[in-house]
Scaffold this motif. Structure first.
Motif, PDB file in Angstrom:
ATOM      1  N   THR A 121      35.540  29.185  33.695  1.00  0.00           N
ATOM      2  CA  THR A 121      36.317  30.184  34.423  1.00  0.00           C
ATOM      3  C   THR A 121      36.289  31.528  33.693  1.00  0.00           C
ATOM      4  N   GLN A 195      42.144  36.075  39.805  1.00  0.00           N
ATOM      5  CA  GLN A 195      41.150  35.026  39.657  1.00  0.00           C
ATOM      6  C   GLN A 195      40.165  35.057  40.830  1.00  0.00           C
ATOM      7  N   GLU A 269      42.629  29.691  38.195  1.00  0.00           N
ATOM      8  CA  GLU A 269      41.458  30.222  37.497  1.00  0.00           C
ATOM      9  C   GLU A 269      40.255  30.080  38.424  1.00  0.00           C
ATOM     10  N   GLN A 271      35.805  31.555  39.127  1.00  0.00           N
ATOM     11  CA  GLN A 271      34.585  32.162  38.629  1.00  0.00           C
ATOM     12  C   GLN A 271      33.915  32.967  39.744  1.00  0.00           C
TER      13      GLN A 271
END
Length: 298
Positions: A121, A195, A269, A271
């Motif tokens: 993350t 996030q 979290e 990516q």
């Protein structure tokens, strides 16, 4: 082509099977309960992962194998749940590799499911298939082992595609849960809202897997995500607009962590993942816009 799918009765698997059938392929769906399914002209259900089943004896010469099996990530991540998340993925993958090894003529390609959780993350970094460093959390560890198990088929002369899925949007999966607060006029960002959420519409998820089967130039990691990841706060605003609901609350991170435990990493979290390989190989996304994807999915 004759194509085997594990997890073919699931959310993405059903869409993929429909996609492949429309292209004229024959789909063999591996299932623990074939007796509850009805074969058709282009779909055959084959028993596996239960005592007494011998899937190889029921399969013709296979051109491609797709692995989408694995228990859901949703639910409290108890010690038992985490063990099930890992074991279900490894068992299915290892069984498929063993099946491929025993096939007199090997399939041309093995597309094995994985997840963008491989990257770990970050709120700052962006990831593509060129990223080699993996994350260090539970999901990163699971996806690493999952992919390593799939890569064992490479020594058999089979092209391997590691399909790293983002959040798949459709009438099942994560979206029905994500929209609930907005339906009840209590929607907003989660935690900081900074996030990242790397998403893809289910039709594109299936379309990209089918594209990878048919295109020999696609090999190795493949990010199954749309080219427009969004931060949680932006995703939530778009979802609110789509549902014609207000966007005004914040779900504090502390409450989410208390409610979900370790699974809270899925929402607190994320990516930022780009589908570089799909774009470089000419895949055309039907839903590259989040608003269009949500409109269709909802």
């Amino acid at each position: 082509m004759n194509i085997v799918i594990s997890g073919g009765t699931g959310f993405v698997g059903k869409q993929l099977a429909e996609n492949l059938i429309e292209k004229g392929h024959h789909v063999y769906i591996l299932t623990r309960s074939p007796e509850q399914k009805l074969d058709t002209k282009q779909v055959t259900y084959v028993g596996w992962l239960k005592k007494g089943f011998d899937p190889l004896s029921q399969l013709p010469e296979i051109d491609a194998v797709v692995n989408l099996a694995g228990t859901s990530l949703f639910g409290k991540w108890t010690k038992e749940k985490k063990a099930q998340i890992r074991s279900s993925r490894l068992e299915a993958t290892e069984t498929l590799v063993d099946m491929i090894e025993k096939m007199p003529k090997k399939p041309k390609v093995f597309v094995s499911g994985s997840a963008v959780g491989y990257y770990g993350t970050s709120e700052q970094d962006a990831f593509t298939e060129d990223t080699t460093k993996r994350g260090q959390d539970f999901l990163a560890d699971v996806t690493y082992d999952w992919e390593e198990a799939a890569m064992q088929a490479k020594g058999l002369g089979v092209r391997i595609v590691l399909a790293r899925f983002g959040i798949v949007l459709g009438d099942k999966g994560a979206l029905p849960l994500m929209q609930l607060p907005f339906r009840y006029f209590a929607g907003g960002k989660i935690g900081s809202g900074e996030q990242w959420l790397s998403w893809i519409h289910v039709r594109d998820a299936a379309g990209l897997i089918a594209y990878a089967i048919e295109n020999e130039s696609i090999e190795g990691p493949l990010n199954v995500t749309a080219p427009s990841p969004r931060r949680n706060k932006d995703f939530s605003k778009t979802l609110a607009l789509t549902l014609h609901r207000p966007y005004w609350t914040t779900a504090p991170a502390s409450i989410v962590e208390k409610a979900l435990g370790e699974m809270s990493i899925l929402v607190l979290e994320g990516q930022c993942v780009y589908p570089k390989k799909a774009i470089d190989n000419g895949y055309h996304f039907r839903f590259s816009s989040l608003s269009e994807a949500l409109e269709q999915a909802l």
